[in-house]
Design a protein around this motif. Structure first.
Motif, PDB file in Angstrom:
ATOM      1  N   ARG A 163     -41.927  64.325  53.234  1.00 42.86           N
ATOM      2  CA  ARG A 163     -41.659  64.519  54.583  1.00 42.86           C
ATOM      3  C   ARG A 163     -41.333  63.032  54.649  1.00 42.86           C
ATOM      4  O   ARG A 163     -42.853  62.112  54.819  1.00 42.86           O
ATOM      5  CB  ARG A 163     -42.812  65.501  54.994  1.00 42.86           C
TER       6      ARG A 163
ATOM      7  N   GLU B  55     -33.114  60.440  69.857  1.00 46.41           N
ATOM      8  CA  GLU B  55     -33.267  61.660  68.640  1.00 46.41           C
ATOM      9  C   GLU B  55     -32.179  61.087  67.416  1.00 46.41           C
ATOM     10  O   GLU B  55     -31.145  60.304  67.898  1.00 46.41           O
ATOM     11  CB  GLU B  55     -33.628  63.017  68.596  1.00 46.41           C
TER      12      GLU B  55
ATOM     13  N   SER C 180     -33.136  67.582  56.585  1.00 46.52           N
ATOM     14  CA  SER C 180     -32.659  68.040  57.520  1.00 46.52           C
ATOM     15  C   SER C 180     -33.323  67.682  58.557  1.00 46.52           C
ATOM     16  O   SER C 180     -35.032  67.334  57.462  1.00 46.52           O
ATOM     17  CB  SER C 180     -32.943  69.662  57.616  1.00 46.52           C
TER      18      SER C 180
ATOM     19  N   ASP D 178     -36.371  67.451  61.714  1.00 46.36           N
ATOM     20  CA  ASP D 178     -36.627  68.911  62.850  1.00 46.36           C
ATOM     21  C   ASP D 178     -38.019  68.045  63.333  1.00 46.36           C
ATOM     22  O   ASP D 178     -38.897  67.494  63.806  1.00 46.36           O
ATOM     23  CB  ASP D 178     -37.681  69.890  62.422  1.00 46.36           C
ATOM     24  N   GLY D 179     -37.171  66.937  64.717  1.00 50.33           N
ATOM     25  CA  GLY D 179     -37.320  66.237  65.555  1.00 50.33           C
ATOM     26  C   GLY D 179     -38.797  64.885  65.009  1.00 50.33           C
ATOM     27  O   GLY D 179     -37.108  64.141  65.006  1.00 50.33           O
TER      28      GLY D 179
ATOM     29  N   SER E 117     -36.796  65.818  56.493  1.00 45.21           N
ATOM     30  CA  SER E 117     -37.453  66.694  55.115  1.00 45.21           C
ATOM     31  C   SER E 117     -36.463  66.774  54.209  1.00 45.21           C
ATOM     32  O   SER E 117     -35.298  67.120  54.512  1.00 45.21           O
ATOM     33  CB  SER E 117     -37.896  68.253  55.251  1.00 45.21           C
TER      34      SER E 117
END
Length: 507
Positions: free
Chosen positions: A439, A452, A486, A488-489, A493
């Protein structure tokens, strides 16, 4: 399965990346030149005899600068043998590799090949059997832009304009007893200093590399660097490092710690160079040219040296020497070595993968037949393509394993690069047993960019069979596939299989 965390913060900057970090090395050794890059009878050969299938693969590899013509070969090489009409060039015995050198390819031909692959020339001079005068002659021939006997000869040989070679190596591995003309540190340091000073009288703009140790395990390592730099500190920009790694006794876990050994090697040499600077009350920083590095099965399982089948026998032309077959495991270690070089981009400003074709190489060829990518091709080509801008530290918290030689080693290692178009992240999982869920905290990156990010490209090199390889019979057995990645915000990951190398591009 284990968990690991990391943080990608653009403020953890290491240095701008010198593109010479993605250099290569071509030596007159085995089938590297002849039957490798040069095979006039091959179906793909161009008008100059160069294999165009190899040219395309070298271009894909993305090699910036290529060190030439050696290597051990250079310590017995007469550069004049490789210029002038090919039919008149002499055949010579090459003592380094117990072969016959035909001299069909020399400076002019090699520069033609470099122009086709889009790489820059880096030359080594012979300080083994020759010395300062020969280095001056070669420099004048290559770089002088005025009419002299040497430049007239260069023009007669087909080149009116200078080659303009910027980077020069002052000999090769002169600390090694195997080197023709081997010297001790004191004598080499004096010779290198004299040669460097004289070369700058012809071309003040050259960048010069003094020979460092041939490996961290050399008995003179450390004292060699100190003595050589005490003589050459004011004369050179770089000191070299050479290091090769291989799996011993089937111990894959120990082999996967190779990047830690490389890091300690670099840090030790930098510390020695800075100590010499301190004694000279100088703020100059000597940089490192890691101009030989790779996975090389230099020793057989019984500890004997491999690859020298012809010693004591005939003197063949282009024998099959050092044609290592690389496995998936080798490629993961190789990718970690590239991560290590990027992690030290502040001091390692040049590096040369040794070598490129057939000889401990990412590219293999068969005479009259195909060329193909070895497993090590993929981490080099992808890293060279994606790693631009500046290198950034990526601190990782992960499980560890115990290396017999290096102590506690983290299973996950990473580095990032940031450029105007996006961010590249390179990660290795060194564990032989456990996959890892990584992570990566992207919050500092997102704040710095003001927007982002998303994964736009991913590559995973992993095989359940660690010893899977690409061969003449099965040239595409090992490759790369899309990684499980991926965003996410502000959290990236990554799924990292055991013994794997991953590259991610964020934009």
């Amino acid at each position: 399965m284990t968990d690991a965390t990391a943080r990608l913060d653009p403020h953890y900057e290491i240095a701008d990346i010198d593109r010479r970090l993605f250099g290569g090395f071509v030596e007159h050794l085995g089938r590297h030149i002849y039957d490798g890059i040069f095979e006039p009878g091959h179906p793909s050969a161009d008008a100059d005899g160069f294999r165009t299938d190899v040219i395309e693969l070298v271009k894909e590899l993305g090699v910036s600068t290529i060190r030439y013509p050696g290597g051990n070969f250079v310590s017995g090489y007469r550069w004049e043998d490789g210029v002038g009409p090919v039919a008149e060039r002499p055949r010579r015995l090459d003592l380094a590799w117990h072969s016959t050198e035909t001299n069909e390819v020399g400076l002019h031909e090699f520069q033609t090949w470099l122009d086709r692959v889009g790489s820059e020339l880096m030359l080594a001079v012979n300080l083994g059997t020759r010395g300062t005068q020969e280095a001056l002659d070669l420099l004048e021939y290559a770089n002088a832009d005025t009419q002299t006997a040497w430049t007239d000869q260069r023009a007669e040989n087909g080149r009116d304009t200078p080659f303009g070679v910027k980077m020069w190596c002052l000999g090769n591995e002169m600390d090694g007893p195997w080197q023709v003309g081997h010297l001790n540190a004191e004598d080499y340091g004096k010779l290198a200093s004299r040669t460097a000073k004289a070369m700058r009288m012809i071309d003040p703009g050259v960048e010069l590399v003094a020979c460092g140790s041939s490996g961290r395990g050399m008995p003179t390592f450390g004292s060699w660097e100190r003595t050589v730099l005490e003589h050459t500190f004011d004369d050179v920009e770089f000191i070299s490092c050479h290091s090769y790694y291989q799996e011993h006794d089937g111990n894959a876990q120990e082999f996967l710690a190779s990047g830690v050994d490389m890091a300690r090697f670099i840090e030790s040499v930098a510390a020695i160079a800075d100590t010499v600077a301190a004694t000279k009350k100088s703020d100059k920083r000597i940089m490192i040219s890691f101009d030989e590095w790779n996975v090389w099965y230099l020793h057989n399982a019984d500890g004997s040296e491999s690859g020298h089948e012809f010693k004591g026998g005939a003197w063949p032309v282009a024998p099959r020497l050092l044609e290592d077959k690389y496995h998936a495991l080798d490629a993961v270690v190789f990718g970690d070595l590239m991560i290590t070089l990027l992690q030290h981009a502040d001091r390692v400003r040049s590096a040369s993968l040794a070598q490129l074709v057939n000889v401990i190489a990412p590219i293999m060829t068969e005479p009259g037949g195909p060329a193909w990518r070895q497993t090590t091709f993929f981490p080099f080509s992808i890293t060279s393509r994606l790693a631009h801008g500046r290198a950034v530290r990526v601190p990782v918290s992960a499980s560890t394993f115990t290396s017999e030689k290096l102590g506690e080693v983290e299973t996950v290692n990473a580095v990032a690069t940031i450029d105007d178009e996006g961010v590249s992240l390179f990660v290795v999982n060194r564990s032989t047993t456990d996959a890892a869920n990584l992570r990566v905290d992207l919050a500092p990156l997102v704040r710095a960019l003001g927007r982002e990010v998303a994964v736009v490209e991913s590559h995973l090199l992993h095989e359940d069979d660690l010893y899977a390889a690409n061969t003449l019979e099965d040239r595409e057995r090992v490759g790369v596939r899309e990684a499980e990645a991926s965003v996410d915000g502000e959290l990236l990951s990554l799924a990292l299989p055991a013994v794997s190398w991953t590259a991610i591009r964020l934009a």
